[in-house]
Design an enzyme around this catalytic site. Structure first.
Site, mmCIF file in Angstrom:
data_model
loop_
_atom_site.group_PDB
_atom_site.id
_atom_site.type_symbol
_atom_site.label_atom_id
_atom_site.label_comp_id
_atom_site.label_asym_id
_atom_site.label_seq_id
_atom_site.Cartn_x
_atom_site.Cartn_y
_atom_site.Cartn_z
ATOM 1 N N ASP A 107 2.047 60.351 -93.398
ATOM 2 C CA ASP A 107 1.744 61.736 -93.042
ATOM 3 C C ASP A 107 0.511 61.730 -92.152
ATOM 4 O OD1 ASP A 107 1.165 64.372 -92.759
ATOM 5 O OD2 ASP A 107 1.141 64.861 -94.901
ATOM 6 N N LYS B 29 -1.069 69.725 -86.383
ATOM 7 C CA LYS B 29 -2.448 69.964 -85.917
ATOM 8 C C LYS B 29 -2.657 69.615 -84.438
ATOM 9 C CE LYS B 29 -4.075 70.445 -90.519
ATOM 10 N NZ LYS B 29 -3.739 69.786 -91.760
ATOM 11 N N TYR C 120 -2.660 65.566 -99.544
ATOM 12 C CA TYR C 120 -2.003 66.864 -99.393
ATOM 13 C C TYR C 120 -0.959 66.739 -98.296
ATOM 14 C CZ TYR C 120 -1.329 71.835 -98.254
ATOM 15 O OH TYR C 120 -0.796 73.083 -98.004
HETATM 16 C C1 LIG Z 1 -2.607 70.215 -92.811
HETATM 17 C C2 LIG Z 1 -1.753 69.167 -93.412
HETATM 18 C C3 LIG Z 1 -0.423 69.409 -93.791
HETATM 19 C C4 LIG Z 1 0.188 70.786 -93.776
HETATM 20 O O1 LIG Z 1 0.255 71.307 -92.507
HETATM 21 P P1 LIG Z 1 0.443 72.903 -92.329
HETATM 22 O O2 LIG Z 1 0.611 73.076 -90.865
HETATM 23 O O3 LIG Z 1 -0.807 73.517 -92.884
HETATM 24 O O4 LIG Z 1 1.636 73.289 -93.104
HETATM 25 C C5 LIG Z 1 0.336 68.351 -94.233
HETATM 26 N N1 LIG Z 1 -0.176 67.113 -94.322
HETATM 27 C C6 LIG Z 1 -1.451 66.849 -93.975
HETATM 28 C C7 LIG Z 1 -1.966 65.444 -94.076
HETATM 29 C C8 LIG Z 1 -2.286 67.861 -93.528
HETATM 30 O O5 LIG Z 1 -3.560 67.593 -93.235
#
Ligand SMILES: *Cc1c(COP(=O)(O)O)cnc(C)c1O
Length: 435
Positions: free
Chosen positions: A242, A270, A144
């Site tokens: 990512d 995060k 994701y």
């Molecule tokens: C949480 C997450 C996102 C999206 O981040 P948001 O701040 O919710 O838009 C993208 N990539 C990864 C791997 C994530 O865990």
């Protein structure tokens, strides 16, 4: 367990907020039960509006590596607030935070700060496409990367095909530029590269979670990431890690610490916001310098680099850097927790796969090892739903889906871990006895 206030709050919220929540997973759709409305939290615990306490393994879905209300982060935020909430002009601490990210993560020469992980990955792929001059991108089934159109794409019918929109409203004209490969399967990646070369515009970039945390926790094999790097070099594609979840979470170097493969770009979120809305994308100089105002690739944000968010994130990163033993201690707790869960399940004849990387952990109700999303989907989600509900009733708050990761924070002690394992043992026993 009294849930009256949460029930009432949820009903009221549903009148004015779609589904009663501002992010879909919070509605508990895949596990059932009442989503708890939270009114406060401290350390390892959250408290719902009926004053039930829970040991919190969600930690706001990852950001809170020091737990709720960490006093250092709290005071830096309070101090920052007194100087103004937002200026729309540069501040010194943005530079400081950028330096901290760059010095921790090899191969990143420059960054730009944004407000969400979605923005970070969306902007990174725009830049990567501009740099490579090619529109097609490869992502992996089960990973994701936020909810931008190009990335809301899932595997089509074949094994290596152009993807299909995973949400209505995503134009198929756009999703046809996204190819979906299988995690930990290098042949599927090569097939995507070849397919794009013959039928499409060529692959401009590959985006991957080096430690996938959004199909449950499924780390990439080292050899796989090395082979992926080689393929990107062979085909001239930009490799994006990512690390929005794994960055400063799986370790100070995020996924890098587990593979020693350098990407061309990386995205963060995060943990780097310390609980506030903050994310970043970065990369090699010649890629990043294509970005406006130096280059012509457009990207902007009214609240980007917000001083309050940057203060929170900077304090978190400085704390992590000042004491490298933090990650070992977190990993140790994750190890004890996951082993305890596995032993407890095993003693009742329930098959459970467990895994952890630093302070990230995951478990699957599955009798086989999970290497990709197909494996993950073979897990017993009905069993997970039962377990989740029972643990909630016993005061343990796990993520409300089989396909999410859990998070250890520094505020969790041996007592919380032990309590969790005991409650899990009770839950597994009840499940095994059909209760
Ligand atoms: C949480 C997450 C996102 C999206 O981040 P948001 O701040 O919710 O838009 C993208 N990539 C990864 C791997 C994530 O865990």
């Amino acid at each position: 367990m009294n849930l009256l206030h949460s029930i009432n709050d949820f009903n009221e919220a549903k009148q004015v907020i779609v589904g009663g929540v501002n992010s879909p997973v919070r509605a508990f759709g895949s596990v059932g039960g009442v989503p708890r409305f939270i009114h406060k939290a401290k350390g390892a615990y959250i408290y719902d509006v009926d004053d039930n306490a829970y040991i919190d393994y969600v930690q706001s879905w990852g950001p809170l590596i020091f737990g709720h209300c960490d006093s250092d982060i709290e005071s830096s935020v309070l101090q920052s607030v007194q100087n103004g909430l937002s200026f729309g002009a540069p501040t010194e601490i943005e530079t400081t935070l950028a330096k901290e990210i760059i010095s921790a993560y090899d191969g990143i020469a420059k960054v730009r700060l944004v407000s969400s992980g979605t923005e970070a990955t969306m902007s990174a792929i725009r830049l990567a496409r501009a740099y490579s001059g090619r529109d097609d991108l490869i992502k992996f089934d089960g990973c994701y990367h936020g909810h931008s159109d190009s990335l809301l794409v899932s595997a089509g019918s074949g094994c290596a095909t152009f993807g299909a929109p995973s949400s209505p409203g995503v134009p198929s004209d756009l999703s046809k530029h996204t190819l979906v490969a299988r995690y930990n399967d290098i042949d599927s990646v090569r097939a995507c590269f070849e397919e794009s070369r013959t039928k499409g515009s060529g692959v401009g970039c590959v985006i991957i979670e080096p430690i996938a945390g959004n199909m449950g926790l499924v780390p990439a094999d080292r050899e796989f990431l090395h082979a992926l790097r080689s393929l990107c070099d062979e085909y001239g594609a930009v490799l994006i890690f990512d690390e929005v979840m794994s960055g400063f979470r799986a370790g100070l170097r995020g996924g890098l610490g587990y593979c020693d493969v350098l990407p061309d770009m990386a995205t963060f979120g995060k943990v780097i916001g310390g609980g506030m809305p903050l994310a970043a994308f970065g990369g090699r100089d010649e890629i990043m310098n294509l970005l406006s105002p130096v280059g012509s690739v457009y990207q902007a944000g009214t609240l980007s680099g917000n001083p309050v968010a940057v203060s929170a994130g900077l304090t978190a990163l400085l704390k992590l850097k000042s004491d490298p033993s933090i990650f070992d201690a977190l990993a140790h707790k994750a190890q004890i927790l996951t082993q305890g869960l596995k032993d407890a399940a095993q003693s009742t004849g329930i098959p459970l796969q467990v895994c952890h990387r630093g302070s990230m952990f995951g478990f699957f109700f599955n009798d086989r090892a999970v290497k990709n999303f197909d494996d993950a989907k073979r897990s017993d989600t009905a069993m997970f739903a039962k377990f989740h509900q029972k643990m909630l009733e016993k005061g343990v708050y796990f993520a409300c889906s089989q396909f999410e990761s859990g998070f250890i924070c520094t505020a969790m002690g041996e007592e919380e871990i032990r309590t969790t394992i005991e409650r899990a043992q009770e839950s597994f026993t009840e499940i095994a006895n059909g209760i």
